[in-house]
Each structure stands twice: as C-alpha cells, then as structure tokens.
Design a protein around this motif. Structure first.
Motif, PDB file in Angstrom:
ATOM      1  N   VAL A  83       0.838  -1.209   0.000  1.00  0.00           N
ATOM      2  CA  VAL A  83       0.000   0.000   0.000  1.00  0.00           C
ATOM      3  C   VAL A  83       0.863   1.245   0.000  1.00  0.00           C
ATOM      4  O   VAL A  83       0.617   2.205  -0.744  1.00  0.00           O
ATOM      5  N   LYS A  84       1.905   1.230   0.830  1.00  0.00           N
ATOM      6  CA  LYS A  84       2.792   2.395   0.872  1.00  0.00           C
ATOM      7  C   LYS A  84       3.472   2.609  -0.468  1.00  0.00           C
ATOM      8  O   LYS A  84       3.644   3.747  -0.914  1.00  0.00           O
ATOM      9  N   SER A  85       3.867   1.487  -1.106  1.00  0.00           N
ATOM     10  CA  SER A  85       4.518   1.604  -2.413  1.00  0.00           C
ATOM     11  C   SER A  85       3.573   2.220  -3.440  1.00  0.00           C
ATOM     12  O   SER A  85       3.968   3.083  -4.241  1.00  0.00           O
ATOM     13  N   LYS A  86       2.305   1.778  -3.406  1.00  0.00           N
ATOM     14  CA  LYS A  86       1.324   2.348  -4.333  1.00  0.00           C
ATOM     15  C   LYS A  86       1.095   3.828  -4.061  1.00  0.00           C
ATOM     16  O   LYS A  86       0.957   4.630  -4.982  1.00  0.00           O
ATOM     17  N   VAL A  87       1.064   4.169  -2.768  1.00  0.00           N
ATOM     18  CA  VAL A  87       0.867   5.583  -2.410  1.00  0.00           C
ATOM     19  C   VAL A  87       2.037   6.421  -2.890  1.00  0.00           C
ATOM     20  O   VAL A  87       1.870   7.526  -3.431  1.00  0.00           O
ATOM     21  N   VAL A  88       3.247   5.879  -2.715  1.00  0.00           N
ATOM     22  CA  VAL A  88       4.435   6.603  -3.163  1.00  0.00           C
ATOM     23  C   VAL A  88       4.421   6.769  -4.680  1.00  0.00           C
ATOM     24  O   VAL A  88       4.706   7.858  -5.212  1.00  0.00           O
ATOM     25  N   GLU A  89       4.094   5.689  -5.395  1.00  0.00           N
ATOM     26  CA  GLU A  89       4.032   5.777  -6.856  1.00  0.00           C
ATOM     27  C   GLU A  89       2.972   6.787  -7.299  1.00  0.00           C
ATOM     28  O   GLU A  89       3.190   7.566  -8.237  1.00  0.00           O
ATOM     29  N   ARG A  90       1.815   6.758  -6.621  1.00  0.00           N
ATOM     30  CA  ARG A  90       0.753   7.694  -6.972  1.00  0.00           C
ATOM     31  C   ARG A  90       1.181   9.138  -6.710  1.00  0.00           C
ATOM     32  O   ARG A  90       0.921  10.038  -7.513  1.00  0.00           O
ATOM     33  N   ASN A  91       1.878   9.336  -5.582  1.00  0.00           N
ATOM     34  CA  ASN A  91       2.359  10.683  -5.275  1.00  0.00           C
ATOM     35  C   ASN A  91       3.375  11.162  -6.302  1.00  0.00           C
ATOM     36  O   ASN A  91       3.401  12.339  -6.691  1.00  0.00           O
ATOM     37  N   VAL A  92       4.228  10.231  -6.752  1.00  0.00           N
ATOM     38  CA  VAL A  92       5.219  10.586  -7.784  1.00  0.00           C
ATOM     39  C   VAL A  92       4.524  10.985  -9.078  1.00  0.00           C
ATOM     40  O   VAL A  92       4.886  11.980  -9.729  1.00  0.00           O
ATOM     41  N   LEU A  93       3.503  10.194  -9.452  1.00  0.00           N
ATOM     42  CA  LEU A  93       2.750  10.520 -10.668  1.00  0.00           C
ATOM     43  C   LEU A  93       2.041  11.863 -10.525  1.00  0.00           C
ATOM     44  O   LEU A  93       2.012  12.662 -11.475  1.00  0.00           O
ATOM     45  N   TYR A  94       1.478  12.118  -9.342  1.00  0.00           N
ATOM     46  CA  TYR A  94       0.805  13.397  -9.123  1.00  0.00           C
ATOM     47  C   TYR A  94       1.787  14.559  -9.250  1.00  0.00           C
ATOM     48  O   TYR A  94       1.462  15.606  -9.843  1.00  0.00           O
ATOM     49  N   ARG A  95       2.983  14.371  -8.680  1.00  0.00           N
ATOM     50  CA  ARG A  95       3.979  15.443  -8.780  1.00  0.00           C
ATOM     51  C   ARG A  95       4.394  15.671 -10.227  1.00  0.00           C
ATOM     52  O   ARG A  95       4.557  16.814 -10.678  1.00  0.00           O
ATOM     53  N   GLU A  96       4.568  14.566 -10.959  1.00  0.00           N
ATOM     54  CA  GLU A  96       4.936  14.712 -12.374  1.00  0.00           C
ATOM     55  C   GLU A  96       3.840  15.412 -13.162  1.00  0.00           C
ATOM     56  O   GLU A  96       4.120  16.294 -13.991  1.00  0.00           O
ATOM     57  N   ASP A  97       2.585  15.023 -12.899  1.00  0.00           N
ATOM     58  CA  ASP A  97       1.462  15.680 -13.589  1.00  0.00           C
ATOM     59  C   ASP A  97       1.382  17.155 -13.215  1.00  0.00           C
ATOM     60  O   ASP A  97       1.114  18.016 -14.074  1.00  0.00           O
ATOM     61  N   ALA A  98       1.608  17.438 -11.930  1.00  0.00           N
ATOM     62  CA  ALA A  98       1.557  18.837 -11.487  1.00  0.00           C
ATOM     63  C   ALA A  98       2.647  19.655 -12.153  1.00  0.00           C
ATOM     64  O   ALA A  98       2.417  20.797 -12.597  1.00  0.00           O
ATOM     65  N   ASN A  99       3.853  19.089 -12.247  1.00  0.00           N
ATOM     66  CA  ASN A  99       4.949  19.803 -12.907  1.00  0.00           C
ATOM     67  C   ASN A  99       4.657  20.022 -14.391  1.00  0.00           C
ATOM     68  O   ASN A  99       4.944  21.100 -14.947  1.00  0.00           O
ATOM     69  N   GLU A 100       4.076  18.987 -15.026  1.00  0.00           N
ATOM     70  CA  GLU A 100       3.752  19.117 -16.449  1.00  0.00           C
ATOM     71  C   GLU A 100       2.682  20.182 -16.668  1.00  0.00           C
ATOM     72  O   GLU A 100       2.773  20.999 -17.602  1.00  0.00           O
ATOM     73  N   LEU A 101       1.672  20.184 -15.807  1.00  0.00           N
ATOM     74  CA  LEU A 101       0.619  21.202 -15.925  1.00  0.00           C
ATOM     75  C   LEU A 101       1.164  22.604 -15.671  1.00  0.00           C
ATOM     76  O   LEU A 101       0.761  23.566 -16.342  1.00  0.00           O
ATOM     77  N   GLU A 102       2.083  22.700 -14.731  1.00  0.00           N
ATOM     78  CA  GLU A 102       2.689  24.007 -14.453  1.00  0.00           C
ATOM     79  C   GLU A 102       3.459  24.519 -15.665  1.00  0.00           C
ATOM     80  O   GLU A 102       3.375  25.715 -16.023  1.00  0.00           O
ATOM     81  N   LYS A 103       4.188  23.612 -16.323  1.00  0.00           N
ATOM     82  CA  LYS A 103       4.915  24.021 -17.535  1.00  0.00           C
ATOM     83  C   LYS A 103       3.955  24.447 -18.636  1.00  0.00           C
ATOM     84  O   LYS A 103       4.179  25.451 -19.328  1.00  0.00           O
ATOM     85  N   ARG A 104       2.867  23.676 -18.799  1.00  0.00           N
ATOM     86  CA  ARG A 104       1.896  24.014 -19.849  1.00  0.00           C
ATOM     87  C   ARG A 104       1.248  25.360 -19.578  1.00  0.00           C
ATOM     88  O   ARG A 104       1.018  26.161 -20.500  1.00  0.00           O
ATOM     89  N   ILE A 105       0.950  25.630 -18.303  1.00  0.00           N
ATOM     90  CA  ILE A 105       0.333  26.918 -17.952  1.00  0.00           C
ATOM     91  C   ILE A 105       1.287  28.069 -18.262  1.00  0.00           C
ATOM     92  O   ILE A 105       0.885  29.110 -18.806  1.00  0.00           O
ATOM     93  N   LYS A 106       2.566  27.876 -17.916  1.00  0.00           N
ATOM     94  CA  LYS A 106       3.542  28.927 -18.205  1.00  0.00           C
ATOM     95  C   LYS A 106       3.663  29.170 -19.709  1.00  0.00           C
ATOM     96  O   LYS A 106       3.733  30.318 -20.170  1.00  0.00           O
ATOM     97  N   ASN A 107       3.686  28.075 -20.494  1.00  0.00           N
ATOM     98  CA  ASN A 107       3.780  28.221 -21.949  1.00  0.00           C
ATOM     99  C   ASN A 107       2.550  28.912 -22.527  1.00  0.00           C
ATOM    100  O   ASN A 107       2.656  29.742 -23.435  1.00  0.00           O
ATOM    101  N   LEU A 108       1.366  28.560 -21.983  1.00  0.00           N
ATOM    102  CA  LEU A 108       0.139  29.208 -22.458  1.00  0.00           C
ATOM    103  C   LEU A 108       0.125  30.696 -22.116  1.00  0.00           C
ATOM    104  O   LEU A 108      -0.295  31.527 -22.932  1.00  0.00           O
ATOM    105  N   GLU A 109       0.565  31.024 -20.912  1.00  0.00           N
ATOM    106  CA  GLU A 109       0.622  32.439 -20.534  1.00  0.00           C
ATOM    107  C   GLU A 109       1.602  33.201 -21.422  1.00  0.00           C
ATOM    108  O   GLU A 109       1.336  34.337 -21.838  1.00  0.00           O
ATOM    109  N   LEU A 110       2.750  32.570 -21.721  1.00  0.00           N
ATOM    110  CA  LEU A 110       3.730  33.216 -22.601  1.00  0.00           C
ATOM    111  C   LEU A 110       3.168  33.405 -24.009  1.00  0.00           C
ATOM    112  O   LEU A 110       3.327  34.470 -24.626  1.00  0.00           O
TER     113      LEU A 110
END
Length: 216
Positions: A83-110
């Motif tokens: 369970v902890k491993s799944k939670v860690v993997e999910r958190n990693v995916l969430y962070r990656e998605d958040a970083n990707e969305l942040e980059k897309r938002i910056k590019n759209l604003e630019l």
C-alpha cells in the motif's frame, strides 16, 4: 512519625552490574509475560511475545500460536508495504502531472502575451511568422462566426417579413369584405323607405264601410 520512602525514578540506561542486570531482567521478563497473558485474556487479543536473554535463552508467550501470529504479522507488513509503495508511486505521478501542468500553464501564458503583442523582443522571425499565422487564422474564424450570426439574423427577419405579409393580406381581405357590406347597406335602406311610403298614412274617421266606398 514514620517517613515514607520515595522510590527514585529508574534511569533508562544499561545496568552495568551483572547481578543487578540479571535480577532486573528476571523481574521485568516475568512482569511482561504476565501483562501479555492478561491482555490476551481480558481483551481477547492475539498476542505473541518473544524474549531472548543476554545469554541467548528464549522466552516466549503466545495466546494461540507464535508461528501463526508471526506469519500474520509478516503478511500484514507485506500488504502495508504494498500500500505504501502504491501511495508513493501515486504521489510521484501526481507530482509529475503537477509539474507538467505548471509548464503548460507557463507556456500558455507566454503564448497569450505574445499574441497580445507583449514579450516579442526575444522572438525570432520564424516565431513571429507563426504568431502572424495564428492571428490570421483566429481572425478568419471570428469573421466566419460573425457572418454566420448575420445570416441567422437575416433568416429570422425574412421569416418575420413573411408573417407580416401574410397578416397584412388577411387584414386587407377583411377590410374589403367590410367595404362591400357597407356598399350593400344603402340599397337596402332605400327599399325599406319605399315599403314605408306604400303604407297608407291618411287619417279617416268613420265606419269602415264608408271608408271603402269613398276609395271606390
């Protein structure tokens, strides 16, 4: 007056004296085994206790089976790690998605700033040409939508015109019928007047026989 002896607090560190350490081990071991037994009986809990003495001697207590309790513990820890491993993997995916969305938002604003004419100093000729194409395409879409709205409004006006023409024709027909009725009315009045004139209005006093003889 008798003074009560106050027991000092035991310091939590290794007892250096061998005999004192052995006595303390025996007392604490027996107390721990007793508490484990009481916990299993009073609370109907599954308890397994394993103690190794400093000399390597084994002491144990199990409310059912120490082996079964250990297997259950290991299975639980394995599931918990999964369970902890799944939670860690999910958190990693969430962070990656958040970083990707942040980059897309910056590019759209630019891109938005560039489309508005800001921040063009660092753009190359190719980038400016691409922006120009995007603006031309946007203008084309806007004009197409505007023309479509104009056509819809014209269609609505044509429909309203048809309804008004139809209503106008109906009112005109009704007016013609009313005018024809007014033209017929004077002739009927003249006929009524003639009928009234044919009625005898002369006043005569006397018997009916004498009246008839007079007219004859």
């Amino acid at each position: 007056m008798r003074r009560r002896m106050v027991r000092g607090k035991t310091q939590m560190k290794r007892i250096e004296n061998d005999s004192s350490r052995q006595v303390t081990f025996s007392k604490r071991r027996n107390g721990l085994l007793k508490k484990a037994f009481e916990l299993s009986v009073l609370c109907d809990a599954e308890v397994a206790l394993i103690i190794f003495s400093p000399t390597g001697k084994l002491y144990e207590f199990a409310s059912s089976s120490a082996t079964r309790t250990i297997d259950r513990y290991q299975k639980h820890m394995k599931d918990l790690r999964g369970v902890k491993s799944k939670v860690v993997e999910r958190n990693v995916l969430y962070r990656e998605d958040a970083n990707e969305l942040e980059k897309r938002i910056k590019n759209l604003e630019l891109s938005k700033r560039k489309l508005l004419g800001d921040g063009l100093d660092g753009c190359s000729i190719d980038e400016l040409q691409e922006l120009e194409k995007q603006l031309d395409k946007s203008l084309s879409n806007i004009r197409a939508r505007k023309n479509a709205l104009y056509r819809e409004q014209l269609d609505k006006l044509y429909d309203q015109e048809k309804l008004l023409l139809k209503e106008n024709a109906r009112l005109k027909e009704k007016l013609e019928m009313c005018s024809a009725a007014l033209l017929v009315s004077p002739a009927s009045l003249i006929d009524q007047q003639k009928g009234v004139q044919d009625v005898e209005t002369e006043l005569f006093i006397g018997l009916p026989e004498s009246r008839n003889s007079q007219f004859n």
